[in-house]
Structures are given as C-alpha cells and as structure tokens.
Write an enzyme that holds these catalytic residues in place. Structure first.
Site, short mmCIF file in Angstrom:
data_model
loop_
_atom_site.label_atom_id
_atom_site.label_comp_id
_atom_site.label_asym_id
_atom_site.label_seq_id
_atom_site.Cartn_x
_atom_site.Cartn_y
_atom_site.Cartn_z
N TRP A 275 82.63 44.33 25.43
CA TRP A 275 84.06 44.63 25.25
C TRP A 275 84.36 44.75 23.74
O TRP A 275 85.15 45.58 23.31
CB TRP A 275 84.90 43.51 25.86
CG TRP A 275 86.38 43.73 25.70
CD1 TRP A 275 87.19 44.43 26.54
CD2 TRP A 275 87.22 43.27 24.65
NE1 TRP A 275 88.48 44.43 26.08
CE2 TRP A 275 88.53 43.72 24.91
CE3 TRP A 275 87.02 42.50 23.49
CZ2 TRP A 275 89.62 43.44 24.09
CZ3 TRP A 275 88.08 42.23 22.66
CH2 TRP A 275 89.37 42.70 22.96
N HIS A 276 83.68 43.92 22.93
CA HIS A 276 83.92 43.95 21.49
C HIS A 276 83.35 45.20 20.84
O HIS A 276 83.84 45.64 19.81
CB HIS A 276 83.33 42.70 20.82
CG HIS A 276 84.18 41.49 20.98
ND1 HIS A 276 84.16 40.73 22.12
CD2 HIS A 276 85.11 40.93 20.17
CE1 HIS A 276 85.03 39.74 21.99
NE2 HIS A 276 85.62 39.84 20.82
N GLY A 277 82.30 45.74 21.40
CA GLY A 277 81.72 46.94 20.80
C GLY A 277 80.55 47.43 21.63
O GLY A 277 79.89 46.66 22.32
#
Lengths: 459, 328
Positions: A275-277
């Site tokens: 989700w962060h990257g």
C-alpha cells in the site's frame, strides 16, 4: 480523476442504499465497485511493478513507466472502499447528499496523506450547522497545532534529511557505507520520517481544526512503543485500523487458530507494505513488520501463561528493542532498491569498513585500553560518508532528536485532554503560546523555500 | 511572560505579529552575517568585490576578468605588476561587466581586457540570483539595470515580470530565500571555514587552488552540456563590456583556459561549435574584440580537479599567458 472517482463511488453508493433493491443486485453492485476501485489503483500504482516482475519472469520488455501516479490515490481510493463496504453491510450508513459526500472525500487537510478518515466520523461534522465556519477559537488552536506540525516537517525532518539522503543516494549509486555512517544515516532517516509524518499529521489536525473539524489522531509517539503491536497502535493509526477492519478481520483475523492468525498477520502487513509503494523494498518492509508481529504474538502467548510483572528496566529494554526493530525495517523502506538496502545493511552490520575521522580515532587510541579494542573491531582512521563533515554536530542532532522523541510530550498531550481523544481541548491561548507558535511558524515559513518533499505524498 | 488566557482574536494578533517580527529579525541576521552561513563561494566574491572597489590597489596595463578557472590558473606572483586578475567563481558576462565598471571607477583604465569564462556560464540563470544577487555583488540600481536589459533583449529569465520583486526580496534578506544556507551554516560550521578562506585568498592576491590533486582525468562541466545554451542578457552584457573597454581605449580578448585530454575528447560537438560560433560572430560584430575560444589541452597532471589547474598547471599557464597575452 478524483472527481470521476467521487462521482462513480457516490453513484454506486446510492445504488447500494436504494430501498427495494434485491440482495443479489446489491452484491453485484458492491463487487463491481470494489473491483473497479482496485483495478484503478492496480493500474496507476502497481502496473509498473507488475510489469517489472513479468519482465524478470519471462525476459519480456513490458514498459509501464509512462503511467503517472495520481496524487493521493491510495488515500481517496481506500477511504471510499471503506465507505462502500460499510454501506453494503448497513445501508443506513449511506450518504445521500452529494455535496457532503464530495466534501468527505476531498476535504483537503487529510486528502493528500491522511489520516484515513472514516465516513461516520467526518460526514456528520461536515453537515452540522455552523461547521466549516471560521471561528477565532478554532483558528487560534488550529494555527498553533499547524505551526508546530509545519516546524516539525520543514525544519526538523528536512534537517535530518540532509544527513540521511546523501548516504542512501550513495548506496543506490553503489557505495557501501562504513559502519558509523550507515548507523548515522539510518537513525537520521528514522527521525526524518518520524518528524515528517508526525508534522504532517499535526498539520492535518490543525487545518481541520481551523474549519471546526476534528480529524482522528494518526500519530501518538510511536517510538515510545514497548512492542511492535503497540507501535502499530501509535504509527499511522488510521491505516492500522483500516488494515485491521478491512483486511485482517475479513481474512479471518484470530478466529481460525494460531497458524492462520500468523498467516493473516503476515499477509496484512505485506499488503500494507505494498500500500505504501509498489516495489520489492516496500514488500520487504511489510514482511519484516509481519514477522515482527508474529514473533511478538508468539512471545505474548508464552507470557500470558507465565504472568510476570514488568520492571521499568524491562520496559525500557522493550522500548529500545522495538525501536531498533523499527529502525532496521526503515532501511528497505527508504532505500531506492533492494541492492541499496543490502549495502546499507552491510554497513550496519560492519561488513563494510569501520572507520572514524582521524581526530577522533587518534584521541580514542590514546585512551588507556582503547587501542586493543579498536584493533579488535578493525576500526581504522578514515573519512565518513558524504556530507557527514562534522561528526559531533550530527551526533548532537541525533541525540537531541531522540531525546525529543522519547521524552517530550507529543502534540496530542500538549493540546488535548488525554491520549486517544481529539475532542476535548484543554489548551488555552496565552501570550506565551502565541510567541512560541509565532516563532515556529516564522522559521517554518522560511524553511519552506528549500527543496523538500512530503515523504508521505508519494504513498 | 504572562500565561493568562487571551481572547482568541488577541491570540491571533500576537501570533501573526510574532511571525512577522521573527521573519524580520531573521532577515536582519541574514543581511548582517553572511559569512556565518554562506558557502565557500562567498569569501571569494567578497574578496573580488573588495578588490574591484579598493582605491589605491595596483593599476595595471592588462586586466583579466574571469571565473574560477582564471582564479586557479593565473598566479599573480608569476604574472607580475602589469597584470591584474579579477576573477570570481561562477560569474557570467553580467558580473564581469560590473566588475569592470567598478574597477574603472577606482583604477586607471587598462590597455587590454582579457575575458575568460567557461562556456557553461553563458546560460546559467541561477548563477545570477544565487551568487551575484545573494552575495550583494550588484547594488539595487545595477540589478534593476540588468532586469531592464534582460527585458530589452527578450531574456525570459532575467527579464521576467517578477524579477524586480524577486530582487527586492533577495536584497532584504527574505529568510525563505536563504534558509538552505542558514541550515547548512548552523550545522556546517561555515564561519570558521569562510574566515580561513578569506585569509587564504587575500594572501594569494585572489589566487585560489580549487583542486589540490596531483592529477585529474575527470570530465569538465562542459561535457554534461550537450548543447551550448545562452541567455540573451549574458551575450548582451559581453557586448556592453567590450564597448565599455573600447570607450576607455582598451581592446578586449576572449580566451579559454586549458582542459584535460579526457574532457576535450568528450566535448559534445554541438556545445563546442555553438560556443565557437558565438565568439566568431561577436568578433565580426565588434572590431575591438578578438576571440580565442578553443581550449588548450594540458596533461592530466596539470589539473587539481576536472575543472581547475593545480599549482603545476597554474605555473605553466601563467608563464604562457605572460608570453602570449601580456602585450597590449
């Protein structure tokens, strides 16, 4: 893109709450909208990563580098998915007013980097009589909190960035840092990210407050956590709740036995990493945290059977161990790629050179008994990595940063009553506060000129 | 300090008042203490400014106006009394013109002006704002003159609409324009380094050894510029400089300082040709101007870094300069 997403999700949301619609029709609509949202984010955020994996697997040449990642797509997509899941389960929660729904998604203080606001906490505030009007008491508190956050971000976090960034850039370019440089850069990055995200969360809360809107807490001194589960209750709190409610629990949570629980924890954190990257480094970061949580759960299970009273020393050690685990996991989170992360890890484990600037090395060598010790650890005189010119200044900055992180009250404690509540301010506007906040705001405004980036914007 | 609660409106008045006052005080600190936070280019510019404006410093038949390559490559001790070197790192023809103008106010006109600049300094706008303006090398009227000239010749960067306002904020020490330097100054211990460099440059009469290596086969700045970029204002100022020299009876010559073999081999043809063509065009336009834009080749062991001659290189180039260019 944002308005299309809002219009689409609002329309389907209305379809889900239309009376008389059959359960099968509601289910179709629900599946369609979740799939559409996930497809959108998959295309914009993950196509490049998937293409990279595909190319590695079949030696292909798929290239998705031309896709531009829309700002804040993760935040506004998942915020709306959460809304639709809740509305599907309970149509009474649906929002009929398109303006209020639009405001719920695009309310700018939280749009870019969170907190991920739950519809049931934000929508009622946007519709209340007198809400969104500018009132001097809200402005006074809002500006003070905002100034504190801006100072954390533009002055403190960006100052730590000047120490961490060159070392991580060098690692990406192929340089393995020496032991001391690797630790200084990693600790500097841990503080950079802390003050960056903490500052951003304060700014969001301050801006919200200016409009009379109370946003949920998102950051509560996470480095004071005494275990990794505690860390996730303090770091990006709204994301943790989102992952728990919409991923971990639907996966089965802890209801299907310990093994399944551990698998669910790992899966949740790995997806949280992605989700962060979109990249292997984020996956590794999520995997590390999943592993930490599993280990913590195993230890907690044992300790539940053998109740022990925690001493202060033991608590301190627990905080230290948790902090170190989190700091080590930040390495892949920050590194440009797996190779760079590997180089930083090699530096941290003294697999690379161990050097001290000549003046410190000479002084240490002259201390009684220190010579053999330096020799035993293969320490030699040499130059530290890029930009670490004045070791004592960097060390002093890191010490001050850690003292602030571990011992100072956070903004929540300063401005609100008790942890976990953002609704009952005990703060009073005084001349002293006006002077302090005014100076912080002035220095922060000056600092905005530099080339800086909000780290959480890219997520 | 009172900790009694204030009415929210009074609090906001205090808050914004403090913000403005703090910004003002910060700007005064910036204006008053540049040596504390600027990088090591500042002492060199400060020295050049003092040298150009000092009454009673030596008059010479030949004045060399140049950039950091000139500072490193021309050793005043070798050049002797007949040649004055006024070199500043990171200059364009704009600053060279004002160096010359100020110089003429305090010195006898030279018989010849030798201009030496890296070809990259003809198209780098940031040099003007980040060096000449930040370091106070040009006063308010001169800055305005540059902006007006920029507008006259259609220079989109220096002549832009906001340029006058930008220049005003720079002059007032607006903290947001200087914060990166302030931060680096606080944590980098720049005051001591700048003081030490100020003493060193004064001792060397402006001569500075940028690179101290025994040899360098690194590539010069020019190599990273695939084409030759110019700003209309920089070319116009070279013309104005040549005209000013002519008006006091001096010829102007342009020379390029040596580069190492690796740099010359890697020099992008478009960059080299564009630069040479510009110099030839100016030579045709202005009879008092002669250009020698081709870079002489020196061996690697004459360079202290990829861009600058070391002591060996400076000794050789200074001697050759005396032989080739010292005749008015």
């Amino acid at each position: 893109m944002l308005l299309t997403s809002v219009a689409f999700n609002y329309g389907v949301g209305r379809a889900l709450i239309t009376p008389g619609r059959s359960p099968s029709s509601r289910k179709r609509w629900y599946r369609l909208v979740v799939a559409a949202n996930l497809s959108g984010i998959a295309y914009f955020k993950y196509a490049g990563f998937m293409g990279e994996i595909w190319n590695q697997l079949v030696s292909g040449s798929v290239d998705f580098r031309g896709i531009v990642l829309p700002l804040a797509i993760s935040f506004f997509t998942f915020q709306q998915i959460a809304y639709l899941i809740d509305v599907y389960k309970d149509p009474a929660l649906g929002e009929r007013d398109p303006v209020r729904y639009l405001l719920f998604v695009i309310f700018f203080p939280q749009l870019i980097a969170g907190p991920i606001v739950h519809h049931h906490s934000l929508i009622p505030q946007l519709g209340g009589k007198g809400n969104l009007n500018l009132r001097s008491d809200n402005l006074a508190l809002g500006f003070t909190v905002f100034a504190t956050g801006l100072f954390k971000k533009s002055v403190i976090a960006d100052t730590f960035a000047t120490q961490a960034t060159p070392i991580f850039d060098d690692a990406a370019a192929g340089t393995t840092p020496d032991f001391l440089t690797a630790w200084l850069a990693t600790l500097a990055y841990a503080l950079q990210l802390y003050f960056d995200f903490s500052g951003y969360s304060d700014m969001a809360i301050g801006l919200g407050r200016m409009f009379g809107v109370t946003l949920p807490l998102n950051f509560n001194s996470p480095y004071k956590a005494h275990n990794i589960a505690d860390f996730w209750r303090r770091w990006h709190m709204t994301l943790s709740v989102f992952l728990r409610d919409y991923l971990y629990v639907p996966l089965g949570g802890n209801r299907r036995g310990p093994t399944r629980r551990y698998v669910n924890l790992m899966l949740t954190m790995m997806l949280g990493g992605l989700w962060h990257g979109a990249g292997w480094t984020y996956l590794l970061w999520g995997t590390l945290h999943g592993a930490y949580l599993v280990v913590h759960r195993v230890i907690a299970n044992v300790r539940e059977r053998i109740p022990l009273r925690k001493s202060r020393v033991e608590h301190g050690l627990a905080v230290l161990v948790t902090y170190l685990a989190v700091v080590l996991a930040w390495v892949p989170f920050r590194a440009q790629n797996m190779e760079a992360a590997g180089r930083i890890f090699r530096g941290l484990t003294a697999a690379g050179p161990v050097v001290l600037p000549a003046q410190y090395f000479d002084r240490l060598q002259n201390l009684p008994g220190a010579g053999p010790l330096l020799h035993a650890f293969h320490v030699s005189a040499g130059e530290l990595g890029t930009l670490i010119e004045r070791l004592w200044v960097v060390v002093l900055m890191l010490v001050m940063g850690h003292l602030a992180v571990f011992f100072l009250p956070n903004v929540q404690q300063l401005f609100h009553a008790g942890e976990g509540s953002a609704t009952s301010p005990v703060w009073h506007p005084t001349r002293r506060w006006a002077l302090v906040a005014g100076v912080l705001f002035a220095v922060s405004l000056a600092a905005l000129s530099g080339k800086t980036e909000f780290l959480y914007f890219q997520f | 300090m009172s900790s009694a609660p204030l009415a929210p409106r009074r609090f906001l008045a205090w808050f914004f008042g403090t913000t403005l006052l703090a910004l003002f005080l910060l700007s005064r600190v910036i204006v008053a203490m540049p040596m504390v936070f600027f990088d090591d280019a500042y002492p060199l510019w400060h020295y050049a400014k003092t040298a150009r404006d000092s009454v009673g410093s030596k008059d010479a038949r030949i004045l060399v106006l140049g950039d950091s390559r000139g500072q490193a490559g021309l050793n005043p001790d070798v050049l002797g009394k007949d040649i004055n070197v006024l070199a500043v790192p990171g200059v364009s023809p704009i600053e060279l013109y004002y160096s010359f103008k100020h110089y003429l106010q305090h010195h006898q006109p030279p018989a010849k002006v030798v201009v030496s600049l890296s070809s990259t300094h003809f198209g780098f706008e940031q040099l003007f704002w980040e060096r000449a303006i930040k370091f106070g090398y040009l006063d308010a009227n001169e800055t305005e003159e540059v902006i007006l000239t920029g507008r006259r010749v259609g220079d989109q960067s220096l002549g832009r609409r906001s340029a006058t306002t930008d220049a005003w904020f720079y002059r007032q020490g607006a903290p947001w324009l200087y914060f990166p330097e302030l931060r680096a100054g606080v944590f980098g211990g720049r005051l001591a380094k700048n003081r030490e460099l100020t003493a060193r440059v004064a001792e060397g009469n402006g001569h500075v050894a940028y690179g101290t290596a025994d040899a360098s086969d690194g590539l010069a700045y020019e190599i990273s510029h695939s084409t030759f970029k110019t700003m209309p204002a920089t070319i116009e100022y070279l013309r104005i400089l040549i005209s000013l020299a002519k008006s006091v009876g001096a010829r102007t010559e342009f020379i390029s300082l040596p580069l190492n073999q690796a740099s010359l081999r890697a020099m992008p043809a478009a960059h080299r040709d564009g630069f040479v063509q510009l110099m030839q065009q100016l030579q045709r336009e202005m009879p008092s101007f002669t250009a020698h834009p081709q870079w002489p080749e020196y061996p690697n062991d004459h360079f202290g870094d990829p861009n600058h001659l070391n002591a060996r290189g400076a000794a050789r180039f200074s001697a050759e300069f005396l032989k080739q260019w010292s005749t008015p």
